[in-house]
Design a protein around this motif. Structure first.
Motif, PDB file in Angstrom:
ATOM      1  N   CYS A 100       0.845  -1.197   0.000  1.00  0.00           N
ATOM      2  CA  CYS A 100       0.000   0.000   0.000  1.00  0.00           C
ATOM      3  C   CYS A 100       0.879   1.244   0.000  1.00  0.00           C
ATOM      4  CB  CYS A 100      -0.942  -0.019   1.194  1.00  0.00           C
ATOM      5  SG  CYS A 100      -2.279  -1.225   1.052  1.00  0.00           S
ATOM      6  N   GLY A 101       1.366   1.610  -1.184  1.00  0.00           N
ATOM      7  CA  GLY A 101       2.287   2.729  -1.322  1.00  0.00           C
ATOM      8  C   GLY A 101       1.620   4.056  -1.588  1.00  0.00           C
ATOM      9  N   GLY A 102       0.279   4.111  -1.504  1.00  0.00           N
ATOM     10  CA  GLY A 102      -0.417   5.369  -1.719  1.00  0.00           C
ATOM     11  C   GLY A 102      -0.369   5.840  -3.159  1.00  0.00           C
ATOM     12  N   GLU A 103      -0.650   7.123  -3.362  1.00  0.00           N
ATOM     13  CA  GLU A 103      -0.660   7.677  -4.710  1.00  0.00           C
ATOM     14  C   GLU A 103      -0.503   9.190  -4.662  1.00  0.00           C
ATOM     15  OE1 GLU A 103      -4.610   8.498  -3.225  1.00  0.00           O
ATOM     16  OE2 GLU A 103      -3.541   6.615  -3.268  1.00  0.00           O
ATOM     17  N   ASN A 104      -0.237   9.768  -5.833  1.00  0.00           N
ATOM     18  CA  ASN A 104      -0.290  11.219  -5.990  1.00  0.00           C
ATOM     19  C   ASN A 104      -1.620  11.525  -6.676  1.00  0.00           C
ATOM     20  OD1 ASN A 104      -0.062  13.896  -7.128  1.00  0.00           O
ATOM     21  ND2 ASN A 104       2.138  13.791  -6.756  1.00  0.00           N
ATOM     22  N   TRP A 105      -2.525  12.094  -5.932  1.00  0.00           N
ATOM     23  CA  TRP A 105      -3.895  12.302  -6.396  1.00  0.00           C
ATOM     24  C   TRP A 105      -4.137  13.793  -6.532  1.00  0.00           C
ATOM     25  CZ3 TRP A 105      -7.549   8.317  -7.102  1.00  0.00           C
ATOM     26  CH2 TRP A 105      -8.861   8.731  -7.364  1.00  0.00           C
ATOM     27  N   GLY A 106      -4.146  14.278  -7.760  1.00  0.00           N
ATOM     28  CA  GLY A 106      -4.359  15.711  -7.943  1.00  0.00           C
ATOM     29  C   GLY A 106      -3.222  16.537  -7.376  1.00  0.00           C
ATOM     30  N   TYR A 107      -1.964  16.048  -7.582  1.00  0.00           N
ATOM     31  CA  TYR A 107      -0.747  16.760  -7.163  1.00  0.00           C
ATOM     32  C   TYR A 107      -0.624  16.843  -5.644  1.00  0.00           C
ATOM     33  CZ  TYR A 107      -1.139  17.974 -12.076  1.00  0.00           C
ATOM     34  OH  TYR A 107      -1.276  17.904 -13.441  1.00  0.00           O
ATOM     35  N   ALA A 108      -1.149  15.858  -4.953  1.00  0.00           N
ATOM     36  CA  ALA A 108      -0.997  15.765  -3.500  1.00  0.00           C
ATOM     37  C   ALA A 108      -0.916  14.285  -3.118  1.00  0.00           C
ATOM     38  CB  ALA A 108      -2.164  16.435  -2.787  1.00  0.00           C
ATOM     39  N   TYR A 109      -0.064  13.955  -2.164  1.00  0.00           N
ATOM     40  CA  TYR A 109       0.118  12.565  -1.755  1.00  0.00           C
ATOM     41  C   TYR A 109      -0.951  12.155  -0.750  1.00  0.00           C
ATOM     42  CZ  TYR A 109       4.697  13.058  -3.945  1.00  0.00           C
ATOM     43  OH  TYR A 109       5.701  13.266  -4.857  1.00  0.00           O
ATOM     44  N   ASP A 110      -1.392  10.917  -0.875  1.00  0.00           N
ATOM     45  CA  ASP A 110      -2.423  10.430   0.034  1.00  0.00           C
ATOM     46  C   ASP A 110      -2.413   8.907   0.059  1.00  0.00           C
ATOM     47  OD1 ASP A 110      -4.533  10.592   1.834  1.00  0.00           O
ATOM     48  OD2 ASP A 110      -6.063  10.674   0.282  1.00  0.00           O
ATOM     49  N   ASN A 111      -2.975   8.349   1.131  1.00  0.00           N
ATOM     50  CA  ASN A 111      -3.329   6.931   1.194  1.00  0.00           C
ATOM     51  C   ASN A 111      -2.151   5.997   1.438  1.00  0.00           C
ATOM     52  OD1 ASN A 111      -5.673   5.356   1.205  1.00  0.00           O
ATOM     53  ND2 ASN A 111      -5.375   4.703  -0.908  1.00  0.00           N
ATOM     54  N   PHE A 112      -1.033   6.520   1.952  1.00  0.00           N
ATOM     55  CA  PHE A 112       0.115   5.668   2.237  1.00  0.00           C
ATOM     56  C   PHE A 112      -0.236   4.669   3.334  1.00  0.00           C
ATOM     57  CE2 PHE A 112       4.243   4.648   4.180  1.00  0.00           C
ATOM     58  CZ  PHE A 112       4.968   4.298   3.045  1.00  0.00           C
ATOM     59  N   ASP A 113       0.181   3.404   3.151  1.00  0.00           N
ATOM     60  CA  ASP A 113      -0.139   2.305   4.057  1.00  0.00           C
ATOM     61  C   ASP A 113      -1.637   2.052   4.165  1.00  0.00           C
ATOM     62  OD1 ASP A 113       2.356   1.361   4.676  1.00  0.00           O
ATOM     63  OD2 ASP A 113       2.554   2.451   6.561  1.00  0.00           O
ATOM     64  N   GLU A 114      -2.392   2.516   3.186  1.00  0.00           N
ATOM     65  CA  GLU A 114      -3.838   2.282   3.174  1.00  0.00           C
ATOM     66  C   GLU A 114      -4.323   1.714   1.841  1.00  0.00           C
ATOM     67  OE1 GLU A 114      -5.874   5.839   4.270  1.00  0.00           O
ATOM     68  OE2 GLU A 114      -4.905   5.982   6.220  1.00  0.00           O
ATOM     69  N   GLY A 115      -3.672   2.065   0.733  1.00  0.00           N
ATOM     70  CA  GLY A 115      -4.157   1.581  -0.554  1.00  0.00           C
ATOM     71  C   GLY A 115      -3.111   1.714  -1.640  1.00  0.00           C
ATOM     72  N   VAL A 116      -3.422   1.132  -2.802  1.00  0.00           N
ATOM     73  CA  VAL A 116      -2.518   1.191  -3.944  1.00  0.00           C
ATOM     74  C   VAL A 116      -3.348   1.254  -5.224  1.00  0.00           C
ATOM     75  CG1 VAL A 116      -2.339  -1.340  -3.928  1.00  0.00           C
ATOM     76  CG2 VAL A 116      -0.657  -0.003  -5.195  1.00  0.00           C
ATOM     77  N   TYR A 117      -2.947   2.138  -6.132  1.00  0.00           N
ATOM     78  CA  TYR A 117      -3.557   2.261  -7.452  1.00  0.00           C
ATOM     79  C   TYR A 117      -2.527   1.883  -8.510  1.00  0.00           C
ATOM     80  CZ  TYR A 117      -7.514   5.178  -5.791  1.00  0.00           C
ATOM     81  OH  TYR A 117      -8.637   5.657  -5.170  1.00  0.00           O
ATOM     82  N   TRP A 118      -3.006   1.406  -9.653  1.00  0.00           N
ATOM     83  CA  TRP A 118      -2.131   1.206 -10.804  1.00  0.00           C
ATOM     84  C   TRP A 118      -2.937   1.428 -12.076  1.00  0.00           C
ATOM     85  CZ3 TRP A 118      -3.848  -2.585  -7.553  1.00  0.00           C
ATOM     86  CH2 TRP A 118      -4.639  -3.601  -8.091  1.00  0.00           C
ATOM     87  N   PHE A 119      -2.258   1.935 -13.118  1.00  0.00           N
ATOM     88  CA  PHE A 119      -2.864   2.126 -14.435  1.00  0.00           C
ATOM     89  C   PHE A 119      -2.672   0.868 -15.283  1.00  0.00           C
ATOM     90  CE2 PHE A 119      -2.036   6.848 -13.877  1.00  0.00           C
ATOM     91  CZ  PHE A 119      -3.365   7.243 -13.983  1.00  0.00           C
ATOM     92  N   TYR A 120      -3.520   0.740 -16.301  1.00  0.00           N
ATOM     93  CA  TYR A 120      -3.304  -0.214 -17.380  1.00  0.00           C
ATOM     94  C   TYR A 120      -2.924   0.562 -18.641  1.00  0.00           C
ATOM     95  CZ  TYR A 120      -5.844  -3.385 -14.280  1.00  0.00           C
ATOM     96  OH  TYR A 120      -6.243  -4.138 -13.200  1.00  0.00           O
ATOM     97  N   PRO A 121      -2.227  -0.069 -19.577  1.00  0.00           N
ATOM     98  CA  PRO A 121      -1.824   0.631 -20.807  1.00  0.00           C
ATOM     99  C   PRO A 121      -2.981   0.749 -21.797  1.00  0.00           C
ATOM    100  CG  PRO A 121      -0.978  -1.605 -20.829  1.00  0.00           C
ATOM    101  CD  PRO A 121      -1.609  -1.414 -19.484  1.00  0.00           C
ATOM    102  N   GLU A 122      -4.048   1.399 -21.374  1.00  0.00           N
ATOM    103  CA  GLU A 122      -5.205   1.620 -22.242  1.00  0.00           C
ATOM    104  C   GLU A 122      -5.949   2.872 -21.790  1.00  0.00           C
ATOM    105  OE1 GLU A 122      -8.792  -1.033 -20.954  1.00  0.00           O
ATOM    106  OE2 GLU A 122      -7.009  -2.324 -20.846  1.00  0.00           O
ATOM    107  N   GLU A 123      -6.519   3.567 -22.748  1.00  0.00           N
ATOM    108  CA  GLU A 123      -7.282   4.772 -22.451  1.00  0.00           C
ATOM    109  C   GLU A 123      -8.740   4.423 -22.178  1.00  0.00           C
ATOM    110  OE1 GLU A 123      -6.605   7.230 -25.906  1.00  0.00           O
ATOM    111  OE2 GLU A 123      -4.867   8.190 -24.964  1.00  0.00           O
TER     112      GLU A 123
END
Length: 383
Positions: free
Chosen positions: A321-344
């Motif tokens: 759970c490495g968190g994310e940069n959401w709207g140019y601000a860091y959040d959710n560390f040790d709580e969640g993880v997001y990842w993209f897929y190579p598709e629009e």
């Protein structure tokens, strides 16, 4: 005379008593400073308006949304988020080449900028290669809460034949990866459910990619001749362990203009992006194989690490759970993880497909997220 002495005695000792009472009152007031307990993270609005209604987990649960839980339970003992403050953060302009003056130890050369080409096409929308190098150590003055790299403990290498290792020659970082025998979906229906499967095998990294020059989390990743990354709290030590966070165009190896327009014509099968040679970005189909790999009886919880991410990690995929940069601000560390897929996302050129999971969640969905968010990246071996 005796009466005078009596009055004098009462006056002196009465004054002392009053002085003692006043000091005690002041001390008590000082000791009653509030020791604020960090509140649970608020549930923030997600880019869920275009999210697919189908879960790719075979389990069913009321926790199906990708909105973040407001629960503060099960946080990792490595409470890096709580130990950070604004003085820890440094902009990318303050990151030095060569050895850092930081007292942090055991930070490898994983922070070296990539010298490899990010070029996937002759189009001007694709980033070109970079020959620059920028070795950095932690930009934080805090101590290392995770011990040495050998003591970093999110992995489960006791399944699927154990962990294999691969060294990325762009920055000499060694990654653990693993073989996954699972089910490949040959056809998804319009609700995202798989209607035809076959047995297959893939190899996937069991830790997040970490490569590139750190840029401040308030900025875009928009330098065309080098790979850039966000590090949670602008701390490169967190990048060393949890991996970097990347905007969609950066992950794809494209010019940042692809965050605001369609670049679907540049997306290749088994798209390499910023992954090493002979590796490609994790796809939705790859994730389905890992999620349904042999021996996984816990759905998405079988992919999340027991190390601060609320999972069983029976597959060895070791999501942290490495968190994310959401709207140019860091959040959710040790709580969640997001990842993209190579598709629009077809209906919105400002968004791309991705997934989210976090503490206490028992399902995971394919959703739609702004391309300018910074998410974790996993790579799959292209064989």
């Amino acid at each position: 005379m005796n009466k005078f002495k009596t009055l004098l005695f009462l006056a002196v000792f009465g004054g002392i008593g009053l002085w003692g009472c006043d000091d005690s009152s002041s001390a008590s007031e000082g000791n009653n400073e509030s020791s604020a307990v960090e509140s649970s993270s608020s549930v923030k609005d997600s880019d869920s308006t275009e999210e697919s209604s189908s879960s790719i987990d075979k389990k069913s649960s009321g926790n199906e949304t990708k909105d973040k839980s407001s629960s503060s339970e099960n946080k990792s003992s490595s409470s890096a988020k709580e130990t950070k403050n604004s003085s820890d953060s440094k902009s990318s302009s303050s990151v030095k080449s060569g050895d850092s003056s930081s007292s942090k130890k055991n930070v490898s050369s994983s922070s070296v900028n990539s010298s490899s080409s990010k070029n996937q096409s002759s189009s001007s929308s694709v980033k070109q290669s970079s020959s620059s190098s920028n070795l950095v150590q932690s930009s934080s003055s805090k101590g290392n809460p995770w011990g040495t790299s050998a003591e970093w403990g999110p992995f489960n290498c006791n399944v699927n034949g154990g962990c294999l290792e691969f060294t990325d020659d762009r920055n000499d970082r060694t990654y653990k990866y693993m073989k996954f025998d699972g089910k490949k979906c040959l056809n998804f229906n319009d609700k995202g459910k798989c209607t035809d499967e076959k047995d297959t095998t893939i190899y996937a990294m069991v830790e997040n990619l970490n490569i590139g020059k750190m840029v401040d989390g308030s900025l875009d990743q928009n330098v065309d001749n080098e790979i850039e990354r966000y590090c949670y709290d602008n701390d490169t030590l967190i990048c060393h362990y949890y991996g970097g966070l990347y905007q969609w165009a950066e992950m794809m190896g494209f010019n940042d203009s692809c965050n605001t327009k369609s670049c679907a014509h540049l997306i290749q099968e088994n798209h390499q992006g910023i992954c090493p040679d002979k590796w490609h970005l994790l796809t939705y189909e790859d994730f389905y194989i890992i999620l349904n790999s042999n021996g996984n009886t816990h759905g998405i919880e079988g992919l999340r690490s027991t190390f601060g991410c609320g999972g069983y990690n029976g597959t060895g995929f070791s999501l942290v759970c490495g968190g994310e940069n959401w709207g140019y601000a860091y959040d959710n560390f040790d709580e969640g993880v997001y990842w993209f897929y190579p598709e629009e996302t077809d209906s919105n050129l400002l968004k791309a497909s991705g997934s989210y999971t976090g503490l206490s969640m028992t399902t995971v969905r394919k959703g739609s997220y702004k391309k300018t968010h910074g998410f974790s990246v996993r790579c799959v071996k292209a064989e």
